[in-house]
Design a protein around this motif. Structure first.
Motif, mmCIF file in Angstrom:
data_model
loop_
_atom_site.group_PDB
_atom_site.id
_atom_site.type_symbol
_atom_site.label_atom_id
_atom_site.label_comp_id
_atom_site.label_asym_id
_atom_site.label_seq_id
_atom_site.Cartn_x
_atom_site.Cartn_y
_atom_site.Cartn_z
ATOM 1 N N PHE A 1 -13.263 22.442 -2.116
ATOM 2 C CA PHE A 1 -14.116 22.626 -1.275
ATOM 3 C C PHE A 1 -15.779 23.494 -1.889
ATOM 4 O O PHE A 1 -15.256 24.267 -3.165
ATOM 5 N N ILE A 2 -16.811 23.171 -1.012
ATOM 6 C CA ILE A 2 -18.108 24.300 -1.692
ATOM 7 C C ILE A 2 -18.647 24.534 -0.746
ATOM 8 O O ILE A 2 -19.253 23.646 0.244
ATOM 9 N N TYR A 3 -18.967 25.639 -1.063
ATOM 10 C CA TYR A 3 -19.699 26.465 0.606
ATOM 11 C C TYR A 3 -21.068 26.091 0.085
ATOM 12 O O TYR A 3 -21.769 26.098 -0.993
ATOM 13 N N PRO A 4 -22.424 25.568 1.095
ATOM 14 C CA PRO A 4 -24.059 25.914 0.965
ATOM 15 C C PRO A 4 -24.447 26.592 0.377
ATOM 16 O O PRO A 4 -25.284 26.657 -0.539
ATOM 17 N N LEU B 1 -26.825 18.975 -13.129
ATOM 18 C CA LEU B 1 -25.467 19.502 -12.465
ATOM 19 C C LEU B 1 -24.527 17.621 -12.297
ATOM 20 O O LEU B 1 -24.478 17.233 -11.564
ATOM 21 N N ASN B 2 -23.529 18.947 -13.171
ATOM 22 C CA ASN B 2 -21.956 17.809 -13.228
ATOM 23 C C ASN B 2 -21.229 18.286 -12.118
ATOM 24 O O ASN B 2 -20.366 19.392 -12.295
ATOM 25 N N LEU B 3 -20.662 17.772 -11.467
ATOM 26 C CA LEU B 3 -19.250 18.436 -10.213
ATOM 27 C C LEU B 3 -18.589 16.760 -10.530
ATOM 28 O O LEU B 3 -17.614 16.736 -9.567
ATOM 29 N N SER B 4 -18.384 15.897 -11.400
ATOM 30 C CA SER B 4 -17.442 14.899 -12.106
ATOM 31 C C SER B 4 -16.207 14.942 -12.222
ATOM 32 O O SER B 4 -15.434 16.798 -12.670
ATOM 33 N N PRO C 1 -11.364 26.086 -7.534
ATOM 34 C CA PRO C 1 -11.181 25.007 -6.173
ATOM 35 C C PRO C 1 -12.173 25.747 -5.137
ATOM 36 O O PRO C 1 -12.051 24.742 -5.051
ATOM 37 N N VAL C 2 -12.488 26.463 -5.422
ATOM 38 C CA VAL C 2 -13.408 26.773 -4.820
ATOM 39 C C VAL C 2 -14.675 27.049 -4.989
ATOM 40 O O VAL C 2 -14.798 28.897 -5.616
ATOM 41 N N ASN D 1 -12.450 13.953 2.066
ATOM 42 C CA ASN D 1 -13.241 14.113 2.843
ATOM 43 C C ASN D 1 -13.895 14.723 3.573
ATOM 44 O O ASN D 1 -14.692 15.276 4.360
ATOM 45 N N VAL D 2 -13.694 16.490 2.651
ATOM 46 C CA VAL D 2 -14.584 17.770 3.214
ATOM 47 C C VAL D 2 -16.247 17.682 2.915
ATOM 48 O O VAL D 2 -16.754 18.044 3.467
#
Length: 344
Positions: A253-256, A268-271, A229-230, A277-278
């Motif tokens: 959610f993804i942190y920089p 990079l596959n994030l599909s 999830p994170v 909106n976050v």
């Protein structure tokens, strides 16, 4: 003696206190005669055998109704078995028992028969249960109204190795965990390993800080269809990684910091995740360190808003996949990207 003057205490929460079972006195709860709620969750060195010694001294006279013991065993341990003695140690008026995320694999013969008859709800989700003969005794839980065996609870990545062996019937072999002296894992990989596939592997983690040995040769890492999830990171040591796939991983959610050290990525596959909106609302680009990236797949991720700087740093990007996203606003600066194809 820490609770001697708290005889009127009804609710006690000691979560995330690094409680070590070897240091728990068998009489620790004796003064708490008014206790109705006890939460000892997220103390992964507490363990069932040590807890049972503390509970059995109060099992027959306490009015405890709720006991939460989520993650009192390291969740990355091999599967363990809970003994009949633990059931006998539980307060006889207990109504709610939460023992999720404890690497439970088996229950000893008779364990279910000795559970308090007053139990109305049991949560043993996110464990490792095998289909074995203990299930024959489920009908002994005559007042049980709710049973939770769901999975999906996510833990941060481990930062130390759990004990090599866990002996639920022996207190002598349990390691005394000294958290202050433990160093972060530096996980070695086979030196010639280039491709690692762990699709649909049942992993459920927050992808927090983790170290690999930096001499590895890994180029492709596929973690599709797990539960992450994170994405927090940073991840160290994957200096040659070119292809990372996190398709269908329930990412919200993804942190920089997650991509900070993955500078060699090209694909990079994030599909098929849940960014909404976050994830891309921040003014800081998540991908600013990925100057070698040529393909980025963000399709079917429920993105509704992307900030102006979202793709800053993607100097070599050629393919950007954004199809099947319900955009309400799209004002992205792609002037610095060499974008070959944008599919929306």
């Amino acid at each position: 003696d820490m609770f001697n003057n708290l005889v009127g205490l009804t609710h006690l929460s000691l979560i995330f206190c690094r409680i070590n079972g070897t240091q728990v006195s068998s009489n620790v709860f004796l003064p708490l005669t008014s206790l109705t709620y006890l939460d000892l969750s997220h103390n992964d060195a507490l363990e069932f055998d040590y807890l049972s010694l503390a509970l059995e001294t109060i099992s027959n006279y306490t009015n405890l109704k709720v006991l939460n013991i989520t993650n009192i065993v390291n969740p990355f341990s091999r599967g363990i078995s809970v003994t009949e003695n633990f059931s006998k140690s539980l307060p006889r008026n207990l109504e709610i028992l939460n023992a999720s995320s404890n690497a439970l694999e088996d229950l000893d013969k008779g364990m279910l028969l000795e559970l308090p008859k007053s139990l109305k709800l049991i949560d043993v989700g996110s464990n490792k249960f095998a289909f074995l003969s203990y299930l024959k005794d489920l009908n002994a839980l005559e007042n049980l109204e709710t049973l939770i065996i769901s999975g999906g609870y996510a833990f941060s990545l481990p930062w130390y190795y759990p004990p090599d062996a866990y002996h639920p019937k022996s207190l002598k072999n349990t390691l005394l965990l000294d958290y202050e002296k433990k160093d972060y894992i530096h996980q070695p990989l086979p030196p010639k390993l280039q491709n690692l596939y762990a699709r649909n592997a049942g992993m459920s983690n927050y992808l927090t800080k983790f170290y690999f040995n930096d001499s590895n040769s890994l180029k492709l890492l596929s973690l599709d269809s797990n539960n992450f999830p994170v994405l927090q990171g940073p991840i160290f040591g994957l200096n040659k990684l070119e292809n990372l796939s996190l398709f269908d991983c329930r990412i919200s959610f993804i942190y920089p910091t997650f991509f900070t050290n993955l500078t060699s990525l090209k694909f990079l596959n994030l599909s098929t995740n849940y960014f909404g909106n976050v994830a891309f609302r921040s003014n800081e680009s998540l991908f600013k360190e990925l100057g070698s990236l040529t393909v980025l797949d963000l399709s079917f991720t429920d993105i509704r808003y992307i900030s102006y700087q979202a793709f800053e740093g993607l100097d070599m990007l050629e393919i950007l996949l954004l199809q099947i996203n319900p955009f309400s606003q799209f004002e992205v600066d792609i002037s610095l990207c060499i974008v070959y194809s944008i599919l929306t």
